[in-house]
Design a protein around this motif. Sequence first.
Motif: not given
Lengths: 450, 450
Positions: A165-166, A273, A284, B307
């Motif tokens: 995501s980041q 990921s 995460r 995130d």
Amino acid sequence: MKTYCSGVCFLISITINMLFSIHVYVGGGYRSSLTWSLKAAEEAEAVAAISCSGHGRAFLDGPVSDDGQPVCECYGCYTGNDCSHLSKGCAADADSGDPIYLEPFWMQNAADTTVVISGWHRMSYDYADHNMMSIELENFIRKLHSIAGNAITKGRYMVFGVGSSQLLNAAVYALSSTPSKVLASTPFYPVYKDQTMFFNSESFQFEGDTNSWKSNNSTNNMDVIEFVTSPNNPDGELRQSILKGKTIYDHAYFWPQFTPIPGPSDQDLMLFSLSKLTGHAGTRFGWAIIKDRDVYEKVLKYIYLADMGISKDTQLRVLKILKVAIKQDTKLFFDFAYDKMRDRWDRLTSIFSKSTRFSIQKRHPLHCNFFHQTRLPSPAYAWVKCEREEDDDCASLLKSERILGQSGSIFGAKDRYTRLSLIKSQDDFELLLQRLSELVSREYDSIKTI
Amino acid sequence: MKTYCSGVCFLISITINMLFSIHVYVGGGYRSSLTWSLKAAEEAEAVAAISCSGHGRAFLDGPVSDDGQPVCECYGCYTGNDCSHLSKGCAADADSGDPIYLEPFWMQNAADTTVVISGWHRMSYDYADHNMMSIELENFIRKLHSIAGNAITKGRYMVFGVGSSQLLNAAVYALSSTPSKVLASTPFYPVYKDQTMFFNSESFQFEGDTNSWKSNNSTNNMDVIEFVTSPNNPDGELRQSILKGKTIYDHAYFWPQFTPIPGPSDQDLMLFSLSKLTGHAGTRFGWAIIKDRDVYEKVLKYIYLADMGISKDTQLRVLKILKVAIKQDTKLFFDFAYDKMRDRWDRLTSIFSKSTRFSIQKRHPLHCNFFHQTRLPSPAYAWVKCEREEDDDCASLLKSERILGQSGSIFGAKDRYTRLSLIKSQDDFELLLQRLSELVSREYDSIKTI
């Protein structure tokens, strides 16, 4: 008698001594070796031993009873102290991409995947080499890709992120000139749009669907950044760039459990990921593989300025998990994950094959270099189409049948489509199949009544 | 003789039996209770037992020898297989804010701060309550603030971030209208400027020093966001807002080891960091305490989009660490941390008191509600001034004396100032004192030679 006893008793007691000595020696290894970690290990095993009927879990950091004891957190439709009660009429939740389908594998490999972290573990901002990232972990990730055969990493740079995501946004920043247009082909993962619009930078703006943009604009691609999700979320298609310009390849699902691996990806900027690889969405962690040094340094700067990198305890846990995922190259992990997904697709397709009202995406066989066979994809999601003219809001229709999915419009597609998640827990999947079977079987009832 | 032996020997051997029996009974509990966590616990203790002479550590995720065994990572100026060799002429590193000074406390409290994480621990994106944040951890943080007496949390919202670093920018986004001016009073923590400029949003831009801005602009504060760092980095001053508009209070150092706590802070938006509280900088974790619901929801949305929240394994470790920090309200932790900082300041000031060439910041006594006494601050950094006209680049001057600090201009101040970190390891601090003593003592030599 006294003399008799003295001899016999002495013999007996010496024998007992010897037995105990051996016993102590054998067991002593454990007892003598553990000191400061023992209490935490006992706590962890005690909470894991709490029975939640297989429909929930108790955790060290979960809710506790009045007497301070951890209690069960029940999954989905289950309730009660031990999660044994199934709520009648509870909706089948196929909404989120929570990859709980792999939980059984990690429970079966408990001894190898447990991590013990001391109170003083890596308190520094950096590792000894003044790097935010663990070199050991980076090396394992490179080894993982060479085993999976899904990405070229030799001579490439790597950056870790707080989930991929980041890294999605970090990559957009790294590639953007002022201002760049950000595009993705429908149906696409909505976070590309949400992030780009939320961060509202002067350096980029979201422009929507790649094909529509291409048809209305000259293909001067220098100021365009294209997201290519391959396999695609939601429909599982293997995709290629349309504009051949600056491209971010989101390979979150490019693993053997979801798709045949035709060969290693060799793109300029690739994102992966942990969440969709091993199922550890709660940890995460994601990574970028980057060809160009300048782009690499910009992504690295983004991560540094955003939050000074990834927790060292998270990196330690990821290292331990990946060591097992590629243990002795036995492919045990990928076998488990693929078997699970293939089984779910076999059962799902047998239901949809009986339906004319609902259809799912076509799957095309490809040769998989990892499993050395030609096989069908087994995507993380079913991309369901409501075929009847009047069923133009498929998600609402399914919701009325107590099946929760995500509307097509969330992905920039028509609401005639719905995404159903196939990677949740076995409980969730079984309930989903049950509800779908009931729904499809009623198509025949209506035919009979005609 | 035989009879004598029989009695004595029998007595002896029975006694031995009893001793062994007790021994086995006591030890047996351990042996029988641990199954899947044992291997990881033994690995962790084995690596922790590797001797690095107190000048380094071996870690599970560190470099390994040719035979696969973890090896020492030596701190600062130490080298060799067991970090026993001090490199001659090595510079005293007082540059970074690495808070290693607390490492001994966590080693002393090993049993209570170790965390054991199973391979299947919290694989989901969310906790059972569909929240990215652990409610248990949030409750402990509120308890911590009530014990430290440094912040009002009742009726306030809380958001976790990947270090307070991430929350700095999240807060700016949450408070910004279009466009907002972002200000901070010199000398200030450079990340405020670096982040705001790097993220380059249409919603805000960095405008530099608050006082300069105020003198050149009308104090219509509606489109201004002011960073207030209290205690301040680098100089340790307790600060208040200048513009009384939208304000972000960075309270990373507002803990009893660094400053007297005059009373609980009750600001609209307050940021705290695990790094400067417990010294776990490598565990990226911080939190925001927010009054306004709308601002809270914007910060939460930022974290979710950036995130999808903080690693669950990180949150578990933070919970364990904080439980010890506030263990039975005994204040053991804060006593340890404050004693360490006070001792360092006592020794530092005795050196600077002998100097006319160098000065450090004035410290003003205040009543501390936590320690129930009037005391001096003991800031994380010394803010050194080179007093001589010609010494206008203090960091360069110190560097030539093998003392590494950060130049004043990094904080928007004159280079006549340098920041020296006082929170690094004892080795680093001792070397810093030694170099400073030598430097100051030479002032007298030069006087004698006149």
